[in-house]
Design a protein around this motif. Structure first.
Motif, PDB file in Angstrom:
ATOM      1  N   ALA A 130       0.836  -1.203   0.000  1.00 51.15           N
ATOM      2  CA  ALA A 130       0.000   0.000   0.000  1.00 51.15           C
ATOM      3  C   ALA A 130       0.867   1.247   0.000  1.00 51.15           C
ATOM      4  N   LEU A 131       0.257   2.357  -0.387  1.00 49.69           N
ATOM      5  CA  LEU A 131       0.950   3.635  -0.448  1.00 49.69           C
ATOM      6  C   LEU A 131       0.160   4.668   0.346  1.00 49.69           C
ATOM      7  N   ASN A 132       0.786   5.231   1.380  1.00 50.13           N
ATOM      8  CA  ASN A 132       0.167   6.271   2.216  1.00 50.13           C
ATOM      9  C   ASN A 132      -1.225   5.872   2.705  1.00 50.13           C
ATOM     10  N   ALA A 133      -1.329   4.684   3.243  1.00 47.50           N
ATOM     11  CA  ALA A 133      -2.624   4.162   3.679  1.00 47.50           C
ATOM     12  C   ALA A 133      -2.911   4.499   5.139  1.00 47.50           C
ATOM     13  N   GLU A 134      -4.192   4.593   5.455  1.00 45.31           N
ATOM     14  CA  GLU A 134      -4.657   4.577   6.841  1.00 45.31           C
ATOM     15  C   GLU A 134      -5.046   3.134   7.112  1.00 45.31           C
ATOM     16  N   PRO A 135      -4.211   2.362   7.812  1.00 39.77           N
ATOM     17  CA  PRO A 135      -4.369   0.906   7.868  1.00 39.77           C
ATOM     18  C   PRO A 135      -5.765   0.411   8.246  1.00 39.77           C
ATOM     19  N   GLU A 136      -6.362   0.943   9.306  1.00 38.21           N
ATOM     20  CA  GLU A 136      -7.684   0.457   9.718  1.00 38.21           C
ATOM     21  C   GLU A 136      -8.723   0.680   8.624  1.00 38.21           C
ATOM     22  N   GLU A 137      -8.689   1.851   8.024  1.00 33.35           N
ATOM     23  CA  GLU A 137      -9.632   2.170   6.944  1.00 33.35           C
ATOM     24  C   GLU A 137      -9.404   1.264   5.745  1.00 33.35           C
ATOM     25  N   LEU A 138      -8.130   1.036   5.406  1.00 36.12           N
ATOM     26  CA  LEU A 138      -7.791   0.192   4.268  1.00 36.12           C
ATOM     27  C   LEU A 138      -8.263  -1.246   4.475  1.00 36.12           C
ATOM     28  N   LEU A 139      -8.013  -1.800   5.644  1.00 38.31           N
ATOM     29  CA  LEU A 139      -8.401  -3.180   5.918  1.00 38.31           C
ATOM     30  C   LEU A 139      -9.915  -3.353   5.836  1.00 38.31           C
ATOM     31  N   LYS A 140     -10.639  -2.345   6.283  1.00 39.20           N
ATOM     32  CA  LYS A 140     -12.098  -2.386   6.193  1.00 39.20           C
ATOM     33  C   LYS A 140     -12.544  -2.335   4.740  1.00 39.20           C
ATOM     34  N   ARG A 141     -11.936  -1.452   3.965  1.00 37.31           N
ATOM     35  CA  ARG A 141     -12.318  -1.304   2.559  1.00 37.31           C
ATOM     36  C   ARG A 141     -11.992  -2.556   1.747  1.00 37.31           C
ATOM     37  N   MET A 142     -10.884  -3.201   2.105  1.00 39.39           N
ATOM     38  CA  MET A 142     -10.475  -4.410   1.397  1.00 39.39           C
ATOM     39  C   MET A 142     -11.229  -5.650   1.880  1.00 39.39           C
ATOM     40  N   LYS A 143     -11.961  -5.511   2.989  1.00 39.28           N
ATOM     41  CA  LYS A 143     -12.712  -6.626   3.577  1.00 39.28           C
ATOM     42  C   LYS A 143     -11.790  -7.779   3.952  1.00 39.28           C
ATOM     43  N   VAL A 144     -10.693  -7.417   4.600  1.00 42.21           N
ATOM     44  CA  VAL A 144      -9.690  -8.411   5.011  1.00 42.21           C
ATOM     45  C   VAL A 144     -10.247  -9.280   6.131  1.00 42.21           C
ATOM     46  N   ALA A 145     -10.167 -10.582   5.944  1.00 46.53           N
ATOM     47  CA  ALA A 145     -10.627 -11.545   6.951  1.00 46.53           C
ATOM     48  C   ALA A 145      -9.648 -12.707   6.992  1.00 46.53           C
ATOM     49  N   SER A 146      -8.389 -12.367   7.265  1.00 49.04           N
ATOM     50  CA  SER A 146      -7.321 -13.360   7.393  1.00 49.04           C
ATOM     51  C   SER A 146      -6.136 -12.674   8.051  1.00 49.04           C
ATOM     52  N   ASP A 147      -5.151 -13.446   8.448  1.00 50.69           N
ATOM     53  CA  ASP A 147      -3.892 -12.853   8.880  1.00 50.69           C
ATOM     54  C   ASP A 147      -3.291 -12.106   7.694  1.00 50.69           C
ATOM     55  N   ALA A 148      -2.504 -11.071   7.981  1.00 51.28           N
ATOM     56  CA  ALA A 148      -1.943 -10.281   6.887  1.00 51.28           C
ATOM     57  C   ALA A 148      -0.654  -9.589   7.316  1.00 51.28           C
ATOM     58  N   VAL A 149       0.163  -9.282   6.318  1.00 50.38           N
ATOM     59  CA  VAL A 149       1.326  -8.411   6.469  1.00 50.38           C
ATOM     60  C   VAL A 149       1.077  -7.211   5.567  1.00 50.38           C
ATOM     61  N   LEU A 150       1.054  -6.020   6.148  1.00 52.25           N
ATOM     62  CA  LEU A 150       0.795  -4.793   5.396  1.00 52.25           C
ATOM     63  C   LEU A 150       2.061  -3.951   5.350  1.00 52.25           C
ATOM     64  N   ILE A 151       2.585  -3.758   4.156  1.00 53.48           N
ATOM     65  CA  ILE A 151       3.726  -2.861   3.946  1.00 53.48           C
ATOM     66  C   ILE A 151       3.168  -1.531   3.459  1.00 53.48           C
ATOM     67  N   ASN A 152       3.249  -0.524   4.322  1.00 55.63           N
ATOM     68  CA  ASN A 152       2.677   0.788   4.035  1.00 55.63           C
ATOM     69  C   ASN A 152       3.802   1.776   3.742  1.00 55.63           C
ATOM     70  N   GLN A 153       3.978   2.108   2.468  1.00 54.69           N
ATOM     71  CA  GLN A 153       5.032   3.047   2.072  1.00 54.69           C
ATOM     72  C   GLN A 153       4.518   4.464   2.293  1.00 54.69           C
ATOM     73  N   CYS A 154       4.992   5.065   3.376  1.00 54.82           N
ATOM     74  CA  CYS A 154       4.354   6.305   3.832  1.00 54.82           C
ATOM     75  C   CYS A 154       5.336   7.345   4.370  1.00 54.82           C
ATOM     76  N   GLY A 155       6.626   7.188   4.126  1.00 54.76           N
ATOM     77  CA  GLY A 155       7.577   8.216   4.520  1.00 54.76           C
ATOM     78  C   GLY A 155       8.064   8.139   5.951  1.00 54.76           C
ATOM     79  N   ARG A 156       7.805   7.023   6.638  1.00 58.46           N
ATOM     80  CA  ARG A 156       8.322   6.851   7.997  1.00 58.46           C
ATOM     81  C   ARG A 156       8.559   5.368   8.238  1.00 58.46           C
ATOM     82  N   ASN A 157       9.262   5.054   9.335  1.00 58.46           N
ATOM     83  CA  ASN A 157       9.523   3.664   9.690  1.00 58.46           C
ATOM     84  C   ASN A 157       8.901   3.367  11.049  1.00 58.46           C
TER      85      ASN A 157
END
Length: 268
Positions: free
Chosen positions: A12-39
């Motif tokens: 993902a790019l510059n995502a708000e993780p909670e909002e993104l997971l809801k929009r994607m309808k995630v229902a499993s374990d996941a690894v989210l790499i959010n490229q957002c300008g910080r570590n």
């Protein structure tokens, strides 16, 4: 024998993780790499599932997918972008497909995609190899992560969003899978749909598009890059050569092939 686990590997790019997971309808374990300008790192609980969120101060789709693969702990991984919305039961469908195909290292699935953007639709099961792996993007694929690691396969850092050359990292990844002897199969099982958004890399059939395609063909096809470039232009000129004339498109691809070959030899 213990039941296999699956993780979604989300780039993902510059995502708000909670909002993104809801929009994607995630229902499993996941690894989210959010490229957002910080570590940073944190975990999000989704009922019985856990999403590991890694904030990255770096850009590049290949870098993102490789980072997710390194951090995967499940047996099966399903590649994902932030423009996918999953159907209920997608995890069970993936695990069932691997249970039905114990020989498979990579399995490709269907997604509902706008007709003008669709490059394939799986009507029946078929083996996938060098001849037909180029039609599939990473986000329609799931893989046994142990097989990928054992073969030493990674996504190219030269191609795709955030890289020097535009799309092609998926084709190279699956071509490497085929060359390393991994077993791949496509199944007529639908996991979700693509949510249309503006592409981060595609800006039309421009001069850069054809040059970058030439670079990609040098990596994909070696000595066959030039004849396959001619076939590509002849087949696609009605659609793709409105801004750039066919002859010029071929010259640009030829120039890209030269750069790709030099790049492979470490001369660029």
């Amino acid at each position: 024998m213990a039941k296999e686990r699956m993780e979604l590997l989300i780039s993902a790019l510059n995502a708000e993780p909670e909002e993104l997971l809801k929009r994607m309808k995630v229902a499993s374990d996941a690894v989210l790499i959010n490229q957002c300008g910080r570590n940073d790192y944190r975990e999000i609980a989704l009922g019985e599932y856990t999403v590991k969120v890694y904030d990255y101060d770096a850009r590049g789709i290949g870098l993102s997918r490789n980072a997710a693969m390194v951090r995967a702990t499940a047996d099966i991984v399903l590649f994902a972008d932030d423009d996918i919305a999953y159907d209920a039961g997608y995890q069970e469908k993936v695990l069932q497909a691997f249970e039905s195909h114990p020989e498979a290292d990579v399995i490709f699935f269907n997604f509902r995609i706008e007709e003008s953007r669709a490059t394939f639709h799986i009507e029946k099961e078929e083996k996938v190899g060098k001849r037909n792996c180029g039609r599939y993007g990473a986000t329609v694929a799931a893989a046994r992560i142990a097989s990928i690691r054992k073969a030493g396969i990674q996504f190219s850092l030269y191609f795709g969003g955030g890289a020097p050359y535009s799309a092609g990292e998926d084709s190279l990844f699956f071509m490497d899978c085929a060359k390393k002897g991994l077993k791949m199969v496509a199944v007529p099982v639908t996991l979700g749909e693509e949510v249309v958004r503006e592409s981060t890399w595609f800006k039309g059939y421009t001069e850069k598009f054809f040059f970058d395609r030439g670079v990609l063909y040098a990596f994909l096809y070696g000595k066959l890059a030039w004849p396959l470039s001619i076939r590509f232009i002849l087949k696609k000129k009605q659609k793709m050569c409105q801004e750039v004339a066919p002859q010029k498109a071929l010259k640009l691809m030829k120039k890209g092939i030269r750069e790709g070959r030099a790049l492979k030899k470490g001369k660029v």
